[in-house]
Every structure is written in structure tokens, then in C-alpha cells.
Design a protein around this motif. Structure first.
Motif, PDB file in Angstrom:
ATOM      1  N   PHE A  31      24.345  35.410  47.205  1.00 56.82           N
ATOM      2  CA  PHE A  31      25.206  35.424  46.022  1.00 56.82           C
ATOM      3  C   PHE A  31      25.416  34.007  45.493  1.00 56.82           C
ATOM      4  O   PHE A  31      25.438  33.039  46.263  1.00 56.82           O
ATOM      5  CB  PHE A  31      26.573  36.036  46.359  1.00 56.82           C
ATOM      6  N   THR A  32      25.623  33.899  44.187  1.00 55.47           N
ATOM      7  CA  THR A  32      25.973  32.610  43.588  1.00 55.47           C
ATOM      8  C   THR A  32      27.457  32.325  43.856  1.00 55.47           C
ATOM      9  O   THR A  32      28.202  33.227  44.272  1.00 55.47           O
ATOM     10  CB  THR A  32      25.746  32.637  42.068  1.00 55.47           C
ATOM     11  N   SER A  33      27.877  31.091  43.562  1.00 53.77           N
ATOM     12  CA  SER A  33      29.290  30.733  43.779  1.00 53.77           C
ATOM     13  C   SER A  33      30.214  31.611  42.934  1.00 53.77           C
ATOM     14  O   SER A  33      31.287  32.023  43.394  1.00 53.77           O
ATOM     15  CB  SER A  33      29.530  29.272  43.416  1.00 53.77           C
ATOM     16  N   VAL A  34      29.783  31.899  41.709  1.00 54.46           N
ATOM     17  CA  VAL A  34      30.596  32.751  40.824  1.00 54.46           C
ATOM     18  C   VAL A  34      30.755  34.133  41.452  1.00 54.46           C
ATOM     19  O   VAL A  34      31.854  34.712  41.470  1.00 54.46           O
ATOM     20  CB  VAL A  34      29.932  32.873  39.427  1.00 54.46           C
ATOM     21  N   GLU A  35      29.664  34.653  41.990  1.00 55.24           N
ATOM     22  CA  GLU A  35      29.712  35.997  42.583  1.00 55.24           C
ATOM     23  C   GLU A  35      30.547  36.009  43.856  1.00 55.24           C
ATOM     24  O   GLU A  35      31.304  36.955  44.092  1.00 55.24           O
ATOM     25  CB  GLU A  35      28.287  36.495  42.853  1.00 55.24           C
ATOM     26  N   VAL A  36      30.417  34.954  44.685  1.00 52.19           N
ATOM     27  CA  VAL A  36      31.241  34.878  45.906  1.00 52.19           C
ATOM     28  C   VAL A  36      32.716  34.821  45.517  1.00 52.19           C
ATOM     29  O   VAL A  36      33.565  35.465  46.144  1.00 52.19           O
ATOM     30  CB  VAL A  36      30.853  33.650  46.765  1.00 52.19           C
ATOM     31  N   ALA A  37      33.015  34.086  44.443  1.00 50.08           N
ATOM     32  CA  ALA A  37      34.398  34.008  43.970  1.00 50.08           C
ATOM     33  C   ALA A  37      34.898  35.383  43.532  1.00 50.08           C
ATOM     34  O   ALA A  37      36.030  35.773  43.815  1.00 50.08           O
ATOM     35  CB  ALA A  37      34.505  33.007  42.825  1.00 50.08           C
ATOM     36  N   ARG A  38      34.042  36.124  42.856  1.00 46.59           N
ATOM     37  CA  ARG A  38      34.421  37.475  42.415  1.00 46.59           C
ATOM     38  C   ARG A  38      34.681  38.389  43.613  1.00 46.59           C
ATOM     39  O   ARG A  38      35.577  39.222  43.596  1.00 46.59           O
ATOM     40  CB  ARG A  38      33.300  38.094  41.567  1.00 46.59           C
ATOM     41  N   ILE A  39      33.880  38.228  44.653  1.00 52.89           N
ATOM     42  CA  ILE A  39      34.012  39.100  45.827  1.00 52.89           C
ATOM     43  C   ILE A  39      35.267  38.757  46.617  1.00 52.89           C
ATOM     44  O   ILE A  39      36.022  39.636  47.025  1.00 52.89           O
ATOM     45  CB  ILE A  39      32.758  38.978  46.732  1.00 52.89           C
ATOM     46  N   THR A  40      35.495  37.475  46.826  1.00 57.63           N
ATOM     47  CA  THR A  40      36.592  37.067  47.722  1.00 57.63           C
ATOM     48  C   THR A  40      37.917  36.862  47.005  1.00 57.63           C
ATOM     49  O   THR A  40      38.952  36.781  47.655  1.00 57.63           O
ATOM     50  CB  THR A  40      36.224  35.753  48.446  1.00 57.63           C
ATOM     51  N   GLY A  41      37.874  36.740  45.676  1.00 58.77           N
ATOM     52  CA  GLY A  41      39.110  36.513  44.937  1.00 58.77           C
ATOM     53  C   GLY A  41      39.524  35.047  44.915  1.00 58.77           C
ATOM     54  O   GLY A  41      40.559  34.706  44.360  1.00 58.77           O
ATOM     55  N   ALA A  42      38.708  34.185  45.515  1.00 56.59           N
ATOM     56  CA  ALA A  42      38.996  32.743  45.472  1.00 56.59           C
ATOM     57  C   ALA A  42      38.474  32.177  44.150  1.00 56.59           C
ATOM     58  O   ALA A  42      37.721  32.846  43.441  1.00 56.59           O
ATOM     59  CB  ALA A  42      38.319  32.048  46.644  1.00 56.59           C
ATOM     60  N   SER A  43      38.876  30.940  43.852  1.00 56.20           N
ATOM     61  CA  SER A  43      38.346  30.330  42.633  1.00 56.20           C
ATOM     62  C   SER A  43      36.910  29.854  42.906  1.00 56.20           C
ATOM     63  O   SER A  43      36.536  29.623  44.071  1.00 56.20           O
ATOM     64  CB  SER A  43      39.221  29.161  42.204  1.00 56.20           C
ATOM     65  N   GLU A  44      36.153  29.682  41.833  1.00 58.72           N
ATOM     66  CA  GLU A  44      34.764  29.253  41.980  1.00 58.72           C
ATOM     67  C   GLU A  44      34.700  27.872  42.638  1.00 58.72           C
ATOM     68  O   GLU A  44      33.847  27.606  43.489  1.00 58.72           O
ATOM     69  CB  GLU A  44      34.097  29.229  40.605  1.00 58.72           C
ATOM     70  N   GLY A  45      35.615  27.004  42.241  1.00 58.41           N
ATOM     71  CA  GLY A  45      35.663  25.652  42.814  1.00 58.41           C
ATOM     72  C   GLY A  45      35.899  25.691  44.317  1.00 58.41           C
ATOM     73  O   GLY A  45      35.244  24.970  45.083  1.00 58.41           O
ATOM     74  N   ALA A  46      36.834  26.555  44.728  1.00 54.62           N
ATOM     75  CA  ALA A  46      37.145  26.675  46.159  1.00 54.62           C
ATOM     76  C   ALA A  46      35.926  27.163  46.931  1.00 54.62           C
ATOM     77  O   ALA A  46      35.640  26.683  48.039  1.00 54.62           O
ATOM     78  CB  ALA A  46      38.316  27.626  46.362  1.00 54.62           C
ATOM     79  N   VAL A  47      35.182  28.094  46.341  1.00 57.30           N
ATOM     80  CA  VAL A  47      33.982  28.623  47.010  1.00 57.30           C
ATOM     81  C   VAL A  47      32.939  27.519  47.176  1.00 57.30           C
ATOM     82  O   VAL A  47      32.347  27.363  48.244  1.00 57.30           O
ATOM     83  CB  VAL A  47      33.395  29.819  46.215  1.00 57.30           C
ATOM     84  N   ARG A  48      32.730  26.741  46.115  1.00 58.90           N
ATOM     85  CA  ARG A  48      31.745  25.648  46.186  1.00 58.90           C
ATOM     86  C   ARG A  48      32.100  24.682  47.322  1.00 58.90           C
ATOM     87  O   ARG A  48      31.246  24.253  48.086  1.00 58.90           O
ATOM     88  CB  ARG A  48      31.719  24.883  44.866  1.00 58.90           C
ATOM     89  N   VAL A  49      33.379  24.338  47.389  1.00 55.47           N
ATOM     90  CA  VAL A  49      33.836  23.399  48.422  1.00 55.47           C
ATOM     91  C   VAL A  49      33.622  24.007  49.816  1.00 55.47           C
ATOM     92  O   VAL A  49      33.138  23.330  50.729  1.00 55.47           O
ATOM     93  CB  VAL A  49      35.333  23.042  48.204  1.00 55.47           C
ATOM     94  N   ARG A  50      33.955  25.280  49.963  1.00 54.53           N
ATOM     95  CA  ARG A  50      33.804  25.935  51.273  1.00 54.53           C
ATOM     96  C   ARG A  50      32.340  25.952  51.725  1.00 54.53           C
ATOM     97  O   ARG A  50      32.033  25.635  52.877  1.00 54.53           O
ATOM     98  CB  ARG A  50      34.322  27.383  51.195  1.00 54.53           C
ATOM     99  N   VAL A  51      31.469  26.339  50.811  1.00 47.65           N
ATOM    100  CA  VAL A  51      30.044  26.414  51.171  1.00 47.65           C
ATOM    101  C   VAL A  51      29.511  25.018  51.499  1.00 47.65           C
ATOM    102  O   VAL A  51      28.781  24.833  52.479  1.00 47.65           O
ATOM    103  CB  VAL A  51      29.223  27.076  50.030  1.00 47.65           C
ATOM    104  N   HIS A  52      29.919  24.039  50.714  1.00 47.24           N
ATOM    105  CA  HIS A  52      29.469  22.666  50.936  1.00 47.24           C
ATOM    106  C   HIS A  52      29.921  22.170  52.316  1.00 47.24           C
ATOM    107  O   HIS A  52      29.125  21.607  53.078  1.00 47.24           O
ATOM    108  CB  HIS A  52      30.017  21.767  49.821  1.00 47.24           C
ATOM    109  N   ARG A  53      31.191  22.397  52.623  1.00 44.51           N
ATOM    110  CA  ARG A  53      31.724  21.938  53.920  1.00 44.51           C
ATOM    111  C   ARG A  53      31.033  22.640  55.081  1.00 44.51           C
ATOM    112  O   ARG A  53      30.700  22.021  56.083  1.00 44.51           O
ATOM    113  CB  ARG A  53      33.234  22.231  53.996  1.00 44.51           C
ATOM    114  N   ALA A  54      30.826  23.943  54.928  1.00 46.31           N
ATOM    115  CA  ALA A  54      30.183  24.708  55.999  1.00 46.31           C
ATOM    116  C   ALA A  54      28.754  24.215  56.221  1.00 46.31           C
ATOM    117  O   ALA A  54      28.317  24.038  57.359  1.00 46.31           O
ATOM    118  CB  ALA A  54      30.196  26.191  55.653  1.00 46.31           C
ATOM    119  N   ARG A  55      28.047  23.973  55.121  1.00 44.78           N
ATOM    120  CA  ARG A  55      26.668  23.486  55.237  1.00 44.78           C
ATOM    121  C   ARG A  55      26.635  22.120  55.904  1.00 44.78           C
ATOM    122  O   ARG A  55      25.775  21.849  56.748  1.00 44.78           O
ATOM    123  CB  ARG A  55      26.031  23.383  53.849  1.00 44.78           C
ATOM    124  N   GLN A  56      27.547  21.254  55.513  1.00 51.33           N
ATOM    125  CA  GLN A  56      27.609  19.900  56.090  1.00 51.33           C
ATOM    126  C   GLN A  56      27.765  19.985  57.604  1.00 51.33           C
ATOM    127  O   GLN A  56      27.077  19.300  58.362  1.00 51.33           O
ATOM    128  CB  GLN A  56      28.800  19.151  55.507  1.00 51.33           C
TER     129      GLN A  56
END
Lengths: 171, 225
Positions: free
Chosen positions: A133-158
């Protein structure tokens, strides 16, 4: 989906056949494997209840996964178990580790690294890496903001990258 | 399974689906439904004002300040209802920022605007005749129209957080009703407006919360665990 909204049973069968594998795999993250099949049926029943909220201009999978996540959270609340205890990340590990040889070396380290990630980080990473899923889609699924999703994925990948690098260096 | 990754629908699930497989129409966009609800709320307010009458000092209040206060209430109420309806759409639901903004706007117009307004307005207590209980009841009565409609629209949709959607719907309906009461009641004392107008709106918000709880429990009963 439009045919299904029109009352076509065959359309429902087709949606189920095409999507239930991914939904069940997602549910296995939240429940023991034996329960995932029952939960999958719960999800499709709720999809049926919610079918009038699907709008053709929106992608279908995020809509379905949002309902699946809702059912999974209801299940966890009912069981009174912590989310972190239930997460099965085997598919995430398989997606993160490239070659079979590397998998042998890194699997233990990755499992350990994943267990250190917060449930939100792991979930965002799963939806992004395993389900694609894209960040927008993950945000839609989880109810988080798109920005929060980007940060989460980035941190997890790091974090995972650091573990893989460490694992490669040791090998 | 028919082929790799493709599965047959379990018979038990199919039986349950078959019992309720009539054609349905997708719900309209949240913004369209919010506009319809706001218009119906305005009609309810006009009916209320035609029965009860507008505040006696209305002709002297047709100032930008008064109209701005009224517009702020209508905007906050409509926005709350829009967010409630959007929140009831899986994968299209309102983000945390929109929900927080809507709730903050609702609380602000109910409890921050009245003291500001009263500090500017010169109160003429001889004109104040509206009973407090009556005001409270009027807010509840006016709010009933948009609330019943929004709650029905929410139950037709599928909120993933029914309590939150119910709270937003109730507070939005209450704020719209309070806007009507702002035009009807000449008592601008902050204690009166916050307690009996704002309190009425909060009562409707509580009703929304309870409605959301009922929806949540009903859905839980459908699940296998």
C-alpha cells in the motif's frame, strides 16, 4: 464491487476468491492461525454490512483492509490481549530478507529488531512492504495522518536496515 | 481452493449474505449529506423561530459582530456533522487533525464565544424574559431534527469508531441548535448561555455518544467471538 452492490452474488464470490487470501494473511498478524479463518468470515460479513459505503472512485483494497483491521481490533479487545503479543511478522521478515542464505543469518536478528518496534511502526511497515500500500492508503486503513505513516515507515525501515547491516557485517 | 490464492466462499457465510443481498445504492459523498442536514437544521430553526419568535433585541443586533457569531456557530456545527459523516466511511474517514479541529471548534463556540460576546454587549436585563429550562428544552428540541437524521445516516454507513462518530454527530447537531437559540434568546449572560444553551448541546453530544455505543455493541454481537 459495483455489481455486488447491485445484488450480484457471483460478484461477491469473485471478490472473496480474489481477496480473502490477503485478508486472512493480514488477520494472522492479529490472531492465532486457527482463528484467522473465522475472523476472515467475520470480515466479509462486515464488508457486506458496509457495502453501501464503498464508492467506485476509491480503491477497493484499502477499504477492505480498513474493515479487516476494525474486526481484528474488536477481536483483540474482546480477548483482552495486548496487540504486541499477537503479531506474527513472518511474512514481513520474508519480505525484508532477500536471499535464503541471508534469511538464515538475519531471521533471528530481524525478529528481535521487529519485537522492539512499536505496534504502530510494525503495522505501517507491514501494510507498506508486504501488502504494497502507498502511504495515503496506509493512512486510510489505519486512520493515522499521511505524515505520521511516512514517519513510521521511515523509522521502521531505518531500524531494520541497521539490523541487516549489522547482521551482514557479523556474517 | 480453486487455484493458488483463490478460495471458495464458505457455505455458512454465503447463507448469511444471501439473506440480505438486495441491490443497494452507495451513500452520497459526506459533503453532500452534510449540506442537506445543515439545510434541514436551518428549516427546523426557522420553524422554531416562527413559533417561539426571535429575540426582542434582534433589530438592534444586526451588526457584523452578531452575524459573525451566528456564522461561526453554523460553520462549526456543519463542520462537525461533515466530519461525523466522513468518519462513518471506512478508508475515507476523517483524520485525527480534522476530528480534533471539529471538536475544538464546537467547544469554542459553545463556551468561549458567549463571554466574549457578553463583554461587548450592553445587557438590558429588563428585556430578558426567557426561562432557563425553556431554553434548554428548545435546544434539545431543535437539535433533535439534525441529530436523528445524522444518526440514521451514520447507521446506514459503517463508522469504524462508532462512539467518535456519534459524539461528533451529537455535538454538531447541538451546536446548530444552539445557533438557532442564539437568534431566539435575548439572555446573553455567559452563565445562562453556557449552562442552558451549551449544556443542551452537550446533552445532545452525550446522546450521540450513547448512540455510538449502541451501534458498537450491535456490531459486536454480529461477530463470531
Amino acid at each position: 464491487m459495483v455489481r455486488y452492490q447491485g445484488g450480484d452474488e457471483e460478484a461477491f464470490r469473485e471478490i472473496y476468491m480474489r481477496t480473502s487470501g490477503a485478508i486472512e494473511r493480514y488477520l494472522k498478524r492479529w490472531s492465532d492461525s486457527s482463528r484467522a479463518a473465522d475472523l476472515t468470515q467475520d470480515v466479509y460479513l462486515q464488508i457486506h454490512r458496509a457495502r453501501r459505503t464503498y464508492r467506485p472512485e476509491l480503491p477497493l483494497r484499502p477499504w477492505m483492509f480498513a474493515i479487516a483491521r476494525h474486526v481484528a481490533l474488536q477481536y483483540i479487545r474482546t480477548r483482552g490481549r495486548r496487540i504486541a503479543e499477537l503479531q506474527d511478522d513472518s511474512a514481513l521478515i520474508a519480505a525484508a530478507v532477500g536471499s535464503p542464505e541471508a534469511a538464515v543469518v538475519a531471521r533471528h536478528d530481524l525478529t528481535s529488531a521487529l519485537s522492539e518496534l512499536s505496534p504502530e511502526l510494525r503495522e505501517s511497515l507491514w501494510l507498506s512492504e508486504v501488502e504494497g500500500f502507498t502511504s495515503v492508503e496506509v493512512a486510510r486503513i489505519t486512520g493515522a495522518s499521511e505524515g505520521a505513516v511516512r514517519v513510521r515507515v521511515h523509522r521502521a525501515r531505518q531500524k531494520l536496515r541497521a539490523v541487516l547491516n549489522q547482521s551482514g557485517g557479523d556474517a | 481452493m480453486t487455484e493458488a490464492g483463490r478460495r471458495e466462499v464458505p457455505q455458512a457465510l454465503l447463507e448469511r449474505i444471501r439473506g440480505d443481498l438486495q441491490p443497494i445504492r452507495p451513500v452520497l459523498r459526506p459533503q453532500t449529506r452534510a449540506v442537506v442536514v445543515a439545510l434541514l437544521a436551518v428549516i427546523a430553526a426557522i420553524v422554531l423561530l416562527s413559533i417561539h419568535g426571535a429575540r426582542q433585541d434582534l433589530p438592534s443586533l444586526a451588526s457584523p459582530m452578531f452575524l459573525g457569531m451566528l456564522a461561526a456557530r453554523i460553520a462549526a456545527g456543519s463542520f462537525l456533522i461533515f466530519v461525523a459523516l466522513r468518519d462513518a466511511m471506512p478508508a475515507g474517514r476523517a483524520g485525527p487533525a480534522a476530528v480534533s479541529t471539529a471538536l475544538a471548534a464546537g467547544v469554542a463556540v459553545l463556551f468561549l464565544l458567549p463571554p466574549v460576546y457578553a463583554s461587548i454587549l450592553v445587557l438590558d436585563s429588563s428585556r430578558i424574559h426567557v426561562g432557563s429550562g425553556f431554553c434548554y428544552a428548545l435546544v434539545l428540541g431543535t437539535a433533535a431534527v439534525p441529530f436523528v437524521i445524522v444518526y440514521w445516516l451514520i447507521t446506514r454507513a459503517y463508522p469504524l469508531s462508532p462512539l467518535r462518530a456519534g459524539l461528533l454527530a451529537g455535538l454538531g447537531s447541538g451546536v446548530l441548535a444552539e445557533a438557532a437559540q442564539f437568534v431566539a434568546c435575548s439572555n446573553a449572560r455567559p452563565a445562562h448561555t453556557m449552562l442552558f444553551h451549551g449544556g443542551g448541546a452537550l446533552t445532545v453530544a452525550l446522546a450521540g455518544l450513547l448512540g455510538g455505543l449502541a451501534l458498537s455493541l450491535r456490531r459486536r454481537r454480529e461477530m463470531s467471538f
